[in-house]
Design a protein around this motif. Structure first.
Motif, short mmCIF file in Angstrom:
data_model
loop_
_atom_site.label_atom_id
_atom_site.label_comp_id
_atom_site.label_asym_id
_atom_site.label_seq_id
_atom_site.Cartn_x
_atom_site.Cartn_y
_atom_site.Cartn_z
N MET A 1 0.86 -0.94 -0.14
CA MET A 1 -0.14 -0.03 -0.14
C MET A 1 1.01 1.22 -0.10
O MET A 1 0.56 2.15 -0.68
CB MET A 1 -0.99 -0.04 1.38
CG MET A 1 -1.87 1.22 1.25
SD MET A 1 -2.70 1.44 -0.13
CE MET A 1 -4.48 0.86 0.52
N LYS A 2 1.89 1.30 0.76
CA LYS A 2 2.80 2.54 0.87
C LYS A 2 3.17 2.57 -0.57
O LYS A 2 3.43 3.98 -0.95
CB LYS A 2 4.13 2.16 1.80
CG LYS A 2 4.86 3.18 2.17
CD LYS A 2 6.00 3.04 3.09
CE LYS A 2 6.16 1.83 3.77
NZ LYS A 2 7.34 2.08 4.79
N HIS A 3 3.80 1.71 -1.41
CA HIS A 3 4.28 1.76 -2.54
C HIS A 3 3.21 2.27 -3.52
O HIS A 3 3.51 3.12 -4.28
CB HIS A 3 4.86 0.25 -3.19
CG HIS A 3 5.37 0.38 -4.63
ND1 HIS A 3 4.50 0.36 -5.40
CD2 HIS A 3 6.60 0.72 -5.00
CE1 HIS A 3 5.22 0.52 -6.87
NE2 HIS A 3 6.42 0.65 -6.49
N ARG A 4 2.09 1.88 -3.35
CA ARG A 4 1.18 2.46 -4.17
C ARG A 4 0.69 3.95 -4.05
O ARG A 4 0.78 4.63 -4.94
CB ARG A 4 -0.36 1.60 -4.14
CG ARG A 4 -1.49 2.10 -4.81
CD ARG A 4 -2.43 0.96 -4.64
NE ARG A 4 -3.93 1.54 -5.13
CZ ARG A 4 -5.00 1.06 -4.84
NH1 ARG A 4 -5.12 0.19 -4.03
NH2 ARG A 4 -5.97 1.66 -5.47
N ILE A 5 0.85 4.34 -2.80
CA ILE A 5 0.68 5.69 -2.77
C ILE A 5 1.66 6.63 -3.15
O ILE A 5 1.53 7.86 -3.66
CB ILE A 5 0.37 5.98 -1.00
CG1 ILE A 5 -0.87 5.38 -0.50
CG2 ILE A 5 0.39 7.56 -0.75
CD1 ILE A 5 -1.00 5.41 0.91
N PHE B 1 -4.28 6.94 -8.20
CA PHE B 1 -4.74 6.03 -7.19
C PHE B 1 -5.72 5.07 -7.44
O PHE B 1 -5.32 3.81 -6.99
CB PHE B 1 -4.87 6.74 -5.77
CG PHE B 1 -4.59 5.90 -4.79
CD1 PHE B 1 -3.56 5.25 -4.10
CD2 PHE B 1 -6.19 5.60 -3.97
CE1 PHE B 1 -3.52 4.50 -3.05
CE2 PHE B 1 -6.27 4.67 -2.90
CZ PHE B 1 -4.87 4.30 -2.49
#
Length: 71
Positions: free
Chosen positions: A1-5, A54
Motif C-alpha cells: 500500500m505504501k508503494h502504491r501511494i 490511485f
C-alpha cells in the motif's frame, strides 16, 4: 500500500506538471504570465491526477499485464 501511494503521488506530480505546462502553452503561448497561469493550472490538476492515479492505477496495471502477455 505504501508503494502504491508513493507511486501515485510521483506519477501524478510528474504527469500533471508536464501536461499542464503543455496545455497552458498550447492555449496561450509564451505569454508574459505563462508561469503564473501554468502553476495555477497545475495546482488544480495535481489533486485530480493523484486521485485518478490511485484509483485507476491497479486496474490499468493489470490491464497492461494482460495486453503485454498477448502481444
Amino acid at each position: 500500500m505504501k508503494h502504491r501511494i508513493i507511486f501515485a503521488v510521483l506519477m501524478s506530480f510528474t504527469l500533471s506538471l508536464m501536461m499542464s505546462a503543455w496545455i497552458t502553452y498550447v492555449n496561450i503561448g509564451l505569454h508574459p504570465d505563462f508561469v503564473s497561469f501554468w502553476l495555477h493550472a497545475w495546482v488544480l490538476a495535481w489533486p485530480a491526477a493523484g486521485i485518478i492515479s490511485f484509483i485507476a492505477g491497479p486496474f490499468l496495471h493489470g490491464l497492461a499485464h494482460k495486453i503485454a502477455a498477448k502481444i
